[in-house]
Write a protein that holds these residues in place. Structure first.
Motif, PDB file in Angstrom:
ATOM      1  N   VAL A 235       0.999  -1.054   0.136  1.00  0.00           N
ATOM      2  CA  VAL A 235       0.120   0.090  -0.077  1.00  0.00           C
ATOM      3  C   VAL A 235       0.921   1.279   0.135  1.00  0.00           C
ATOM      4  O   VAL A 235       1.629   1.664   1.238  1.00  0.00           O
ATOM      5  CB  VAL A 235      -0.960   0.003   1.004  1.00  0.00           C
ATOM      6  N   SER A 236       0.962   1.770  -1.057  1.00  0.00           N
ATOM      7  CA  SER A 236       1.982   3.089  -1.124  1.00  0.00           C
ATOM      8  C   SER A 236       1.208   4.264  -1.389  1.00  0.00           C
ATOM      9  O   SER A 236       1.703   5.432  -0.855  1.00  0.00           O
ATOM     10  CB  SER A 236       2.709   3.072  -2.533  1.00  0.00           C
ATOM     11  N   GLY A 237      -0.206   4.141  -1.179  1.00  0.00           N
ATOM     12  CA  GLY A 237      -0.976   5.720  -1.192  1.00  0.00           C
ATOM     13  C   GLY A 237      -2.310   5.134  -1.621  1.00  0.00           C
ATOM     14  O   GLY A 237      -2.685   4.003  -1.873  1.00  0.00           O
ATOM     15  N   ILE A 238      -3.370   6.101  -1.583  1.00  0.00           N
ATOM     16  CA  ILE A 238      -4.789   6.064  -1.826  1.00  0.00           C
ATOM     17  C   ILE A 238      -4.639   6.090  -3.363  1.00  0.00           C
ATOM     18  O   ILE A 238      -4.240   7.188  -3.914  1.00  0.00           O
ATOM     19  CB  ILE A 238      -5.510   7.108  -1.234  1.00  0.00           C
ATOM     20  N   ALA A 239      -5.237   5.297  -3.989  1.00  0.00           N
ATOM     21  CA  ALA A 239      -5.653   5.149  -5.292  1.00  0.00           C
ATOM     22  C   ALA A 239      -7.046   6.079  -5.593  1.00  0.00           C
ATOM     23  O   ALA A 239      -8.140   5.450  -5.192  1.00  0.00           O
ATOM     24  CB  ALA A 239      -5.657   3.958  -5.891  1.00  0.00           C
ATOM     25  N   VAL A 240      -6.979   7.305  -6.249  1.00  0.00           N
ATOM     26  CA  VAL A 240      -8.128   8.198  -6.283  1.00  0.00           C
ATOM     27  C   VAL A 240      -8.751   7.968  -7.662  1.00  0.00           C
ATOM     28  O   VAL A 240      -7.779   8.692  -8.753  1.00  0.00           O
ATOM     29  CB  VAL A 240      -7.860   9.534  -5.746  1.00  0.00           C
ATOM     30  N   ASP A 241      -9.659   7.761  -8.178  1.00  0.00           N
ATOM     31  CA  ASP A 241     -10.199   7.724  -9.414  1.00  0.00           C
ATOM     32  C   ASP A 241     -11.329   8.641  -9.454  1.00  0.00           C
ATOM     33  O   ASP A 241     -11.713   9.521  -8.443  1.00  0.00           O
ATOM     34  CB  ASP A 241     -10.621   6.410 -10.173  1.00  0.00           C
ATOM     35  N   THR A 242     -12.307   8.600 -10.439  1.00  0.00           N
ATOM     36  CA  THR A 242     -13.414   9.655 -10.670  1.00  0.00           C
ATOM     37  C   THR A 242     -14.516   9.274  -9.449  1.00  0.00           C
ATOM     38  O   THR A 242     -15.024  10.243  -8.990  1.00  0.00           O
ATOM     39  CB  THR A 242     -13.896   9.725 -11.930  1.00  0.00           C
ATOM     40  N   HIS A 243     -14.628   8.071  -9.154  1.00  0.00           N
ATOM     41  CA  HIS A 243     -15.725   7.923  -8.261  1.00  0.00           C
ATOM     42  C   HIS A 243     -14.955   8.210  -6.785  1.00  0.00           C
ATOM     43  O   HIS A 243     -15.895   8.868  -6.026  1.00  0.00           O
ATOM     44  CB  HIS A 243     -15.780   6.071  -8.043  1.00  0.00           C
ATOM     45  N   ILE A 247     -17.008  11.132  -4.686  1.00  0.00           N
ATOM     46  CA  ILE A 247     -17.439  11.019  -3.178  1.00  0.00           C
ATOM     47  C   ILE A 247     -16.784  11.605  -2.208  1.00  0.00           C
ATOM     48  O   ILE A 247     -17.613  12.125  -1.128  1.00  0.00           O
ATOM     49  CB  ILE A 247     -17.545   9.333  -3.081  1.00  0.00           C
ATOM     50  N   ALA A 248     -15.711  11.630  -2.475  1.00  0.00           N
ATOM     51  CA  ALA A 248     -14.704  12.504  -1.327  1.00  0.00           C
ATOM     52  C   ALA A 248     -15.161  13.923  -1.076  1.00  0.00           C
ATOM     53  O   ALA A 248     -15.439  14.299   0.166  1.00  0.00           O
ATOM     54  CB  ALA A 248     -13.345  12.448  -1.310  1.00  0.00           C
ATOM     55  N   THR A 258     -11.938  20.156  -3.886  1.00  0.00           N
ATOM     56  CA  THR A 258     -10.725  19.416  -4.856  1.00  0.00           C
ATOM     57  C   THR A 258     -11.155  19.587  -6.274  1.00  0.00           C
ATOM     58  O   THR A 258     -12.249  19.222  -6.535  1.00  0.00           O
ATOM     59  CB  THR A 258     -10.238  18.440  -4.378  1.00  0.00           C
ATOM     60  N   LYS A 259     -10.363  19.682  -7.020  1.00  0.00           N
ATOM     61  CA  LYS A 259     -10.577  19.967  -8.625  1.00  0.00           C
ATOM     62  C   LYS A 259     -10.146  18.739  -9.244  1.00  0.00           C
ATOM     63  O   LYS A 259     -10.604  18.754 -10.181  1.00  0.00           O
ATOM     64  CB  LYS A 259     -10.498  21.365  -9.042  1.00  0.00           C
ATOM     65  N   ALA A 260      -9.273  18.260  -8.698  1.00  0.00           N
ATOM     66  CA  ALA A 260      -8.823  16.994  -9.476  1.00  0.00           C
ATOM     67  C   ALA A 260      -8.496  15.833  -8.540  1.00  0.00           C
ATOM     68  O   ALA A 260      -8.192  15.911  -7.493  1.00  0.00           O
ATOM     69  CB  ALA A 260      -7.020  17.349 -10.275  1.00  0.00           C
ATOM     70  N   PRO A 261      -8.567  14.608  -8.966  1.00  0.00           N
ATOM     71  CA  PRO A 261      -8.210  13.500  -8.294  1.00  0.00           C
ATOM     72  C   PRO A 261      -6.919  13.399  -7.461  1.00  0.00           C
ATOM     73  O   PRO A 261      -6.839  13.096  -6.344  1.00  0.00           O
ATOM     74  CB  PRO A 261      -8.103  12.338  -9.362  1.00  0.00           C
ATOM     75  N   ALA A 266      -4.030  13.936  -2.094  1.00  0.00           N
ATOM     76  CA  ALA A 266      -3.418  14.328  -1.083  1.00  0.00           C
ATOM     77  C   ALA A 266      -3.832  14.729   0.110  1.00  0.00           C
ATOM     78  O   ALA A 266      -3.795  14.839   1.180  1.00  0.00           O
ATOM     79  CB  ALA A 266      -2.523  15.509  -1.708  1.00  0.00           C
ATOM     80  N   ALA A 267      -5.355  15.194  -0.152  1.00  0.00           N
ATOM     81  CA  ALA A 267      -5.985  15.743   1.034  1.00  0.00           C
ATOM     82  C   ALA A 267      -6.610  14.709   1.875  1.00  0.00           C
ATOM     83  O   ALA A 267      -6.558  14.694   3.095  1.00  0.00           O
ATOM     84  CB  ALA A 267      -7.399  16.500   0.366  1.00  0.00           C
ATOM     85  N   LEU A 268      -6.758  13.417   1.192  1.00  0.00           N
ATOM     86  CA  LEU A 268      -7.292  12.367   2.086  1.00  0.00           C
ATOM     87  C   LEU A 268      -6.310  11.537   2.822  1.00  0.00           C
ATOM     88  O   LEU A 268      -6.490  11.210   4.076  1.00  0.00           O
ATOM     89  CB  LEU A 268      -7.910  11.199   1.065  1.00  0.00           C
ATOM     90  N   GLU A 269      -5.181  11.857   2.176  1.00  0.00           N
ATOM     91  CA  GLU A 269      -3.900  11.020   3.167  1.00  0.00           C
ATOM     92  C   GLU A 269      -3.354  11.933   4.132  1.00  0.00           C
ATOM     93  O   GLU A 269      -2.595  11.375   5.100  1.00  0.00           O
ATOM     94  CB  GLU A 269      -2.739  11.110   1.893  1.00  0.00           C
ATOM     95  N   GLU A 270      -3.714  13.129   4.261  1.00  0.00           N
ATOM     96  CA  GLU A 270      -3.615  14.054   5.365  1.00  0.00           C
ATOM     97  C   GLU A 270      -4.216  13.532   6.466  1.00  0.00           C
ATOM     98  O   GLU A 270      -3.627  13.851   7.774  1.00  0.00           O
ATOM     99  CB  GLU A 270      -3.906  15.513   5.047  1.00  0.00           C
ATOM    100  N   TRP A 271      -5.448  13.069   6.643  1.00  0.00           N
ATOM    101  CA  TRP A 271      -5.805  12.396   7.748  1.00  0.00           C
ATOM    102  C   TRP A 271      -6.578  11.160   7.980  1.00  0.00           C
ATOM    103  O   TRP A 271      -6.719  10.861   8.988  1.00  0.00           O
ATOM    104  CB  TRP A 271      -7.492  13.493   7.730  1.00  0.00           C
TER     105      TRP A 271
END
Length: 314
Positions: A235-243, A247-248, A258-261, A266-271
């Protein structure tokens, strides 16, 4: 303000304290050289009244100026102490929202659950070939439904999906096999270029780091993190696609819109606790495929209807 006479008053205080301790040692001895036992408040007051230590005429109480220094870790109490930190930001009700999404996804019957990248490779193939097939399936999945990606992977695997077999195909053959995935002409070019790099630089295997994966033609951050998780088990990071991105933002899981995945990642991995990073992609992708649709989300059947800020405006 401390008066200029403070040093002399402190000296007086030291002499008085020394004299008091000398008297206490004589009066407080309990015979046999036993150590004095700490007294409770009432006992200390009673023993002070019975003390025979000669006391001279009491002087008028002096007002001392006491200075306090911030602990710098040099003292006994400061050793090993860590500075207090303010609690980090986290979304309101996110744990309840996540628990509800898990409940709604408990059947695991979304397209991603049967046709995602972890289901498209040949489990009987050698590890190196399996990892390559995972990467190819991820490259095909961009802007493409899972059902279409899975169909293209079946046709490729029927021809023997390896680095060597792909490099031996001409572009028209490869294009016919992967059509109708989104942007299939560009993907033909990217798959051929990436396969050549893997053969020349990695012995036919795929890289084992995000930095090397995203350097390959046609491989983005979402694909790289999923490849690390599925192909390498890391697990190297959160995989963020359009879904996940959609939803986030609907749930206000980002401090600001946020405007881009990649901004969302980055925003999700902060918390978001790291132990949840590997789960969140498949969980939210399936939720987005079944309930939190891009258009006309099914808020009436969603357990988070009362907790979702976006649902309040619909």
């Amino acid at each position: 303000m401390c008066s200029p006479q403070e040093p002399s008053m402190m000296a007086v205080g030291v002499r008085m304290a020394t004299r008091s301790r000398s008297c206490a040692r004589g009066a407080g001895s309990r015979g046999g050289g036993e150590e004095a036992v700490p007294l409770r408040r009432g006992e200390a007051a009673a023993e002070g009244r019975q003390s025979h230590c000669p006391v001279k005429r009491q002087r008028k109480a002096q007002r001392l100026c006491v200075a306090y220094e911030a602990a710098d870790g040099d003292g006994e109490e400061g050793k090993g102490a860590e500075p207090l930190q303010a609690p980090g930001w986290e979304p309101q009700d996110w744990r309840r929202q996540l628990a509800n999404i898990r409940t709604m996804r408990s059947r695991k019957d979304a397209p991603v659950d049967q046709l995602g990248a972890e289901h498209c490779y040949d489990p009987s193939a050698p590890p190196k070939v399996r990892r390559y097939q995972v990467l190819v399936s991820l490259m095909l999945s961009s802007q493409t439904k899972d059902q279409v990606t899975a169909g293209a992977m079946q046709r490729l695997r029927a021809r023997g999906l390896t680095v060597d077999s792909v490099l031996q195909m001409d572009d028209s053959t490869l294009g016919a096999l992967i059509h109708p995935v989104g942007f299939w002409r560009s993907k033909v070019k990217y798959i051929k270029q990436t396969s050549a790099i893997l053969q020349q630089c990695y012995g036919g295997d795929i890289p084992s780091s995000v930095a090397e994966l995203v350097a390959l033609p046609g491989v983005g951050p979402k694909m790289a993190h999923l490849a690390m998780a599925v192909a390498w088990g890391t697990v190297s990071g959160i995989a963020v696609d359009t879904h996940v991105h959609r939803i986030a933002n609907r749930l206000r899981w980002t401090r600001k819109q946020t405007k881009a995945p990649e901004q969302t990642r980055a925003a999700l991995e902060e918390w978001l606790p790291r132990e949840l990073w590997g789960e969140i992609n498949t969980l939210l992708v399936g939720f987005g495929q079944q309930t939190c649709l891009p258009l006309h989300p099914r808020c009436q059947t969603c357990l988070n209807q009362a907790l979702c800020p976006a649902a309040q405006g619909l």
